[in-house]
Design a protein around this motif. Structure first.
Motif, mmCIF file in Angstrom:
data_model
loop_
_atom_site.group_PDB
_atom_site.id
_atom_site.type_symbol
_atom_site.label_atom_id
_atom_site.label_comp_id
_atom_site.label_asym_id
_atom_site.label_seq_id
_atom_site.Cartn_x
_atom_site.Cartn_y
_atom_site.Cartn_z
ATOM 1 N N TYR A 40 0.669 -1.005 0.291
ATOM 2 C CA TYR A 40 -0.022 0.298 0.025
ATOM 3 C C TYR A 40 0.602 1.216 0.003
ATOM 4 O O TYR A 40 2.116 0.996 0.363
ATOM 5 C CB TYR A 40 -0.959 0.257 1.215
ATOM 6 N N PRO A 41 0.534 2.596 -0.066
ATOM 7 C CA PRO A 41 1.060 3.644 -0.409
ATOM 8 C C PRO A 41 1.129 3.945 0.933
ATOM 9 O O PRO A 41 0.881 3.730 2.101
ATOM 10 C CB PRO A 41 0.641 4.424 -1.102
ATOM 11 N N THR A 65 -3.957 7.268 -5.783
ATOM 12 C CA THR A 65 -3.080 8.264 -5.397
ATOM 13 C C THR A 65 -2.122 8.045 -3.820
ATOM 14 O O THR A 65 -2.600 7.264 -2.739
ATOM 15 C CB THR A 65 -4.147 9.064 -5.163
ATOM 16 N N TRP A 66 -1.068 8.395 -3.991
ATOM 17 C CA TRP A 66 -0.033 8.283 -2.641
ATOM 18 C C TRP A 66 -0.599 9.853 -2.700
ATOM 19 O O TRP A 66 -0.004 10.956 -2.506
ATOM 20 C CB TRP A 66 1.594 8.546 -3.259
ATOM 21 N N TYR A 67 -1.209 9.763 -1.129
ATOM 22 C CA TYR A 67 -2.177 11.470 0.027
ATOM 23 C C TYR A 67 -0.445 11.815 0.666
ATOM 24 O O TYR A 67 0.705 11.454 1.272
ATOM 25 C CB TYR A 67 -3.093 10.934 0.681
ATOM 26 N N THR A 119 -10.885 9.818 -3.865
ATOM 27 C CA THR A 119 -9.258 9.441 -5.046
ATOM 28 C C THR A 119 -8.820 10.593 -6.063
ATOM 29 O O THR A 119 -9.649 11.830 -5.755
ATOM 30 C CB THR A 119 -9.978 8.518 -5.861
ATOM 31 N N TYR A 120 -8.356 10.341 -6.948
ATOM 32 C CA TYR A 120 -7.868 10.947 -7.959
ATOM 33 C C TYR A 120 -9.159 11.509 -8.576
ATOM 34 O O TYR A 120 -8.848 13.016 -8.966
ATOM 35 C CB TYR A 120 -7.263 10.947 -8.799
ATOM 36 N N LEU A 121 -10.175 11.124 -9.075
ATOM 37 C CA LEU A 121 -11.490 12.070 -9.914
ATOM 38 C C LEU A 121 -11.748 12.756 -8.525
ATOM 39 O O LEU A 121 -11.993 13.414 -9.394
ATOM 40 C CB LEU A 121 -11.912 10.773 -9.095
#
Length: 946
Positions: A618-619, A661-663, A683-685
Motif C-alpha cells: 500500500y502507499p 493516489t499517494w497522499y 481518489t484522484y477523481l
C-alpha cells in the motif's frame, strides 16, 4: 453399444447443448441431493457417476494454499503494470498451474476465487494489496485481462472458472461484518458497480462473491443488486458463492434475521448459489435449507435455480466431458516460461517515483543495501508457497557481485533480562537434520514452520541475542540468530519455530509494554503476557515477567556503518503483509513505522546518495524532499529481488505507474467508512489537495514527448489520436494515459477521469501513433433526476499525458448529449436516496428485501437537497413515507417551509413505514427542495399532489 449396455444419459451426450444437458442432470437428482449441492463442499452422487465438487480455489496472484506454485506480484503490483496483455498471460499461467496441480491433487479446485475488483478507494484498507486500482476503468481493464487468462481461449470449455470478489462497496476490515457502506446512486453506478460490470460484460467471469459488509443497511448476501444489476449484465449463468461464514453472520453478528432458516432462504432467493459456511461440515446448511422448505420460505424451484447455476460452471469446466475437454491433463507447472513471466511481471510493476540523478546505478558502484526488507521475500495471505525466491540483497549480489555489496538489516539486537537477572535463551533445535542447515551451519527456517516439538525458550545466565523489528503501532517480531522467529503454539509455550510471521492469527508478534522500570511482553495473538516458568517460557493470564530490554546494538548504528563506506545506499523499507494491514486489520496511518524512519534518517545522514526502495502492499506518506531517488513496488513474488536489482542497475527502465493516489498526510484522508467518493472528494477523481504522488505517476530512464492531440466526434463515437516519441537514448516503455473533464457540468464531476491507456515500448527516436475510439457513453454520468445514465451536452476536455497530473497534450470536443430535464415530482415523487447533495445522513434499507431509505446520522440533524424539481401547474399537498419517530420538514429554495410532518408515535419497527400527509401553500414551477430530518426516523419517499 451392446444389447446389455444401457444408453448413456443425455447429460453425458457431448452433441447436446449445455442447457439441455443441465436440465437432464437436474431432473435426475433427488431433492436431498440438490440440497447437498448448495454447500461449498458438494457431495458425489455415485449412482449417476457425478463426482464431489468444491467451489473456491484462491488464485489471486498464483495458486494459493495448495503448496508450492509460481508466485507472481501482488494484485496491486499487477495493477501497477498498467499492462493488460501481461496480466492476461499471468492469468493463463495461473490457470495452467491450477490444472496441473489438480491432476495430482483433487483438492485443488478449478472454480477460482479471483480476482478482487474492489476499488482501492482508501489506502488504509487492510486488503489494499488485493485490488488493482482506485479507478474503476483501470481496475476493470486489468481484471478483465486476468479473467480472460484464467478462463482460457476455447469457445466452449474453460480452463478455470473465475469468481470476482467482493460484491460490493467493501473497503474496510474494521467490524467488516457489521458496518454498512452508505452508497448513493451516483457513487453506486459510476464507481462501485462499474468495475464489476465492465468485467462481467467482457464474458470471462463465472460468478461473484458477496462481501461481508452491508450496503445501505442491507447485507451484501441478500443484496437485490445481484438480481437487478449483476444478472442483468449477461445472459450467462453466474455462480454466486458466499464468503466464508457470511451466511451465519446474517443472524449471529448482523442480527438481520431472527433465524438461520429465514436468513438462508433470503440469501438463496436473493441469488446466493453456494454457501461457504462451517468449513467442510455441510450439515448445518443442509438443515437450514430443509427447515426453510418445511416452513414454506423456499420452494424446490428456488433450489433448482441455484443448482442449475452450479452445474453450468461444472459443465463449462469440462467435468462431464473428459474426452472433449481441451484442458484435461494439462501439466505445465513451474516451467522456465512461468519463471520468466514472474520476473517480467515483477519488473513491469516497479514504479520510479523520484530520480534526481543516482539511478540507474553505475556498473562499478559500491552498494550498501539496508533495511528490514533488504533480505526478505515476503508472502501474503493469498500467496502460494515459494518454489524460488529472490530478495533485494540477493538480486544485488547477483548483479554487482557480493564483494561490492554491503548489507545491514537494521534491526535492534537485544537481550531480554528477567527481574531475577537471568536472560531469555533460545535452545538449539537438537534434532535438526543436516538438510536443514545452510552453508554456515545455520538452520534453514523454512523447514521449521509450525513445529511444536522444539524446546521452549528458557531463562539462564547466557542469553540469546534477538533481532527486534518494530513494524509500527508497537507491534514487534523477535528472531533468533539462526533465523527462527519466536512464536506461540497452541500449548502456550514460546518457541523459535517459525520461518516468517503468518497465519490467519499471527502467532509471531509481540508488544513491549512499559511497566515500572521495565517492560511486560504481550503476545498479540493470544493477548497474554510472557511468563518465565520452571518448565519454560510461555504465555499466561497471571504472573507476567517484567523484562529489562538490553540493547546490544541499535539498528541505526549498523546502517550508518554500512552506508558510510558505499557509493550509494539502497534503503529497502515497507511492510510485512501479515502485520498491521491485512485481511481483518486496517492500517491506522500512512506513515512508515518509526524504526524504519530512523533507519532511513541514519542512512541519509551517513551518505546523502541514498535511494529509498519501498516494498509494500500500500502507499506511504514519506518525506522525500532530501532523497535523491525513490521507488515503489508491491511485494513482487518469487522474482521480486531480481526485478528490483535489474531496475536499479538500469538493465530495465522502470515503467510501472501508480494505480492509486499517494497522499501526503493522514489529514488528507476521509474517514475509512465514508464511501461517498463524490461528497468526500476522494481518489484522484475528486481530491482537490496536493498529492504526494498522483494517480498514474511513474518516471523512466528515458524521456518522451507527446504530439498534438486530435479529437473528432463521429456519430456515437469520439476518435482520439496523438503521438508519443522516445527522445531518450535507451529503449523503454511509456504508459500514455487519456483523461477527460466535463468543462461546465451542472453536477459535480471528476476533476479528470481515465478514459483509456496503453503501455508501449519505444526504441530511441521511435514514434508511435496512438488512437482510441471512445463511445459517447464514456462521458456519461448517472442522473438521479431520471435514474439512468445521461451524457450532458457541452464541452469536454481531453487530456493526454504521463499521469493524471502530468498532461502533455489536450483538446476540447463539444457533445450534443441529452439536455437536462427538471425532476417530474408530480409523477415520480422524490426517492429519499436519490438526492443531489446531503449532510448528516446515511442511506439504509427500505425493507429487508429491497429499496433504500435515508436516516440522520446518530446525534445529528440531516438534510437532503433535490435540485430543479418541477411542480407543474401547482401542488397543495405533501406526503412522506417514514418509519420510526421524528420530524420531516420540506422546504423550498432559500428555506421557506412547505410542511412539517411527524408520526403521532414512533412506528413499531424500522420497516413499518407509514404515509403522512400535510396541506401546503400552493406551489408551481421549478424549485430546489430541501428536506430536513430530525430525530431517529427513516424517510423512504416524498410525494406531492395538487
Amino acid at each position: 453399444m451392446t444389447a446389455h449396455t444401457p444408453p448413456a444419459p443425455l447429460f453425458r451426450d457431448t452433441d447436446q447443448p449445455f442447457a439441455k444437458r443441465i436440465d437432464d442432470l437436474l431432473s435426475r437428482l433427488t431433492l436431498d441431493e440438490k440440497i447437498g449441492f448448495l454447500h461449498q463442499f458438494g457431495p458425489s452422487v455415485e449412482r449417476l457417476g457425478v463426482a464431489a465438487f468444491r467451489t473456491g480455489q484462491e488464485a489471486l496472484h498464483g495458486v494459493a494454499w495448495m503448496g508450492p506454485a509460481t508466485v507472481f506480484p501482488q494484485a496491486v503490483g499487477l495493477g501497477a503494470t498498467w499492462n493488460e496483455e501481461l496480466v492476461r498471460r499471468v492469468g493463463e499461467a495461473v490457470s495452467r498451474e491450477a490444472r496441473a496441480m489438480r491432476a495430482r491433487d483433487e483438492r485443488v479446485g478449478l472454480n477460482v476465487w479471483a480476482p478482487t475488483v474492489n476499488l482501492l478507494r482508501h489506502p488504509l484498507w487492510g486488503r489494499n494489496e488485493e485490488g488493482y486500482s482506485e479507478d474503476p476503468k483501470l481496475t476493470s481493464a486489468i481484471a478483465t485481462a486476468y479473467t480472460r487468462g484464467l478462463r482460457g481461449d476455447h469457445g466452449l470449455y474453460w480452463r478455470t472458472a473465475p469468481v470476482l470478489k467482493h460484491w460490493l462497496a467493501h473497503n474496510n476490515e474494521t467490524e467488516r461484518d457489521t458496518t454498512s457502506s452508505s452508497v448513493r446512486p451516483r457513487v453506486l453506478h459510476e464507481y462501485d458497480l462499474r468495475a464489476f460490470r465492465d468485467t462481467v460484460e467482457a464474458g470471462a467471469v463465472a460468478g461473484v462473491m458477496p462481501a461481508y459488509n452491508l450496503v445501505n443497511g442491507r447485507p451484501n448476501h441478500v443484496s437485490p443488486y445481484l438480481r437487478t444489476q449483476l444478472r442483468a449484465w449477461t445472459d450467462q449463468d453466474l455462480l454466486v458463492c458466499s464468503d466464508a461464514g457470511a451466511p451465519s453472520n446474517l443472524v449471529d453478528s448482523e442480527h438481520y434475521f431472527d433465524t438461520h432458516e429465514e436468513a438462508t432462504a433470503a440469501a438463496l432467493r436473493a441469488g446466493v448459489d453456494s454457501f461457504t459456511d462451517h468449513g467442510t461440515d455441510s450439515t448445518k446448511i443442509i438443515g437450514r435449507v430443509a427447515g426453510a422448505l418445511q416452513r414454506g420460505l423456499l420452494t424446490e424451484d428456488d433450489i433448482d435455480t441455484a443448482v442449475r447455476r452450479q452445474l453450468s460452471v461444472r459443465f463449462r469446466l469440462g467435468e462431464f466431458d473428459p474426452g472433449a475437454d481441451p484442458y484435461a491433463g494439462e501439466q505445465p507447472f513451474d516451467t522456465p516460461e512461468h519463471g520468466a513471466l514472474a520476473l517480467e511481471a515483477a519488473e513491469q510493476a516497479v514504479v520510479l517515483l523520484k530520480n534526481d540523478g543516482p539511478l540507474p546505478l553505475a556498473p562499478d558502484s559500491r552498494v550498501a543495501v539496508v533495511g528490514l526488507l533488504a533480505d526478505e521475500c515476503k508472502l501474503d495471505w493469498y500467496s502460494g508457497s515459494l518454489i524460488h525466491r529472490s530478495t533485494p540483497l540477493e538480486g544485488l549480489y547477483e548483479r554487482f557481485g557480493a564483494e561490492r555489496v554491503e548489507f545491514a538489516e537494521g534491526v535492534d539486537r537485544v537481550l531480554l533480562k528477567t527481574s531475577a537477572g537471568a536472560f531469555l535463551h533460545v535452545p538449539p533445535a537438537p534434532d535438526a537434520p543436516e538438510a536443514a542447515r545452510g552453508a554456515e551451519g545455520a538452520l534453514d527456517p523454512a523447514l521449521l514452520a509450525g513445529r511444536t516439538d522444539l524446546p521452549p525458550l528458557t531463562a539462564g545466565p547466557a542469553g540469546t541475542e534477538l533481532a527486534l523489528a518494530d513494524w509500527g503501532d508497537g507491534v514487534l517480531t523477535l528472531r533468533a540468530p539462526d533465523g527462527r522467529y519466536l512464536s506461540v503454539a497452541e500449548d502456550g509455550y514460546v518457541r523459535a519455530s517459525a520461518d516468517q510471521p503468518g497465519g490467519w492469527i499471527v502467532q509471531e508478534t509481540f508488544r513491549l509494554e512499559p511497566h515500572g522500570d521495565g517492560h511486560l511482553l504481550r503476545h498479540v495473538g493470544t493477548g497474554r503476557h510472557v511468563q518465565v516458568a520452571a518448565d519454560g517460557v510461555k504465555v499466561a493470564e497471571e504472573d507476567p515477567e517484567v523484562f529489562e530490554l538490553v540493547v546490544a546494538e541499535r539498528g541505526e548504528d549498523a546502517v550508518g556503518r554500512a552506508a558510510a563506506g558505499a557509493d550509494v545506499v539502497v534503503v529497502v523499507a515497507g511492510n510485512d503483509p501479515h502485520i498491521n494491514g491485512r485481511e481483518t486489520e486496517d492500517r491506522t496511518t500512512l506513515r512508515l513505522p518509526a524504526q524504519q524512519e530512523r533507519l532511513l534518517r541514519a542512512a541519509r545522514a551517513a551518505n546523502p546518495n541514498t535511494v529509498l526502495a519501498l516494498v509494500s502492499a500500500y502507499p506511504y506518506a514519506v518525506d522525500t524532499a532530501d532523497l535523491p531517488a525513490v521507488l515503489w513496488t508491491a511485494h513482487g513474488g518469487q522474482a521480486a529481488g531480481t526485478a528490483l536489482a535489474r531496475v536499479l542497475a538500469g538493465d530495465v527502465s522502470p515503467a510501472g505507474r501508480l494505480p492509486q493516489t499517494w497522499y501526503a498526510d493522514d489529514a488528507d484522508l476521509p474517514d475509512l467508512l465514508d464511501y461517498d467518493v463524490i461528497g468526500g472528494r476522494q481518489t484522484y477523481l475528486y481530491f482537490e489537495g496536493a498529492p504526494l504522488f498522483p494517480f498514474g505517476h511513474g518516471l523512466s530512464y528515458a524521456a518522451f514527448s507527446y504530439g498534438e492531440l486530435t479529437a473528432d466526434v463521429t456519430g456515437s463515437e469520439v476518435r482520439v489520436s496523438f503521438t508519443v516519441t522516445n527522445t531518450g537514448d535507451i529503449t523503454a516503455d511509456e504508459v500514455p494515459q487519456l483523461y477527460t473533464r466535463a468543462v461546465d457540468s451542472s453536477v459535480p464531476r471528476p476533476r479528470r477521469e481515465l478514459l483509456a491507456h496503453r503501455r508501449v515500448t519505444l526504441a530511441p527516436g521511435e514514434t508511435s501513433e496512438l488512437s482510441f475510439v471512445l463511445p459517447l457513453s464514456a462521458f456519461a454520468f448517472w442522473d438521479v433526476a431520471v435514474d439512468r445514465w445521461r451524457v450532458e451536452p457541452g464541452a469536454y476536455e481531453l487530456l493526454a499525458g504521463a499521469s493524471s497530473e502530468d498532461v502533455r497534450a489536450r483538446a476540447t470536443v463539444t457533445l450534443d448529449g441529452e439536455p437536462a430535464v427538471p425532476r417530474a415530482v408530480l409523477a415520480r415523487g422524490l426517492d429519499a436516496a436519490g438526492f443531489d447533495e446531503q449532510s448528516g445522513v446515511e442511506i439504509v434499507d427500505r425493507t429487508r428485501a429491497e429499496g433504500d431509505a435515508v436516516t440522520p446520522v446518530a446525534g445529528k440533524d440531516g438534510e437532503l437537497l433535490f435540485r430543479d424539481c418541477d411542480f407543474g401547474d401547482g401542488v397543495t399537498e405533501v406526503t412522506v413515507e417514514v418509519s420510526g419517530g421524528g420530524t420531516v420538514e420540506v422546504a423550498l429554495d432559500g428555506g421557506s417551509v412547505l410542511a412539517a410532518l411527524s408520526p403521532q408515535a414512533p412506528t413499531p419497527g424500522p420497516y413499518d413505514h407509514i404515509t403522512l400527509r400535510a396541506s401546503c401553500t400552493a406551489v408551481d414551477g421549478v424549485h430546489d427542495v430541501r428536506v430536513r430530518l430530525r430525530g431517529p426516523l427513516r424517510l423512504a419517499r416524498v410525494g406531492f399532489s395538487g
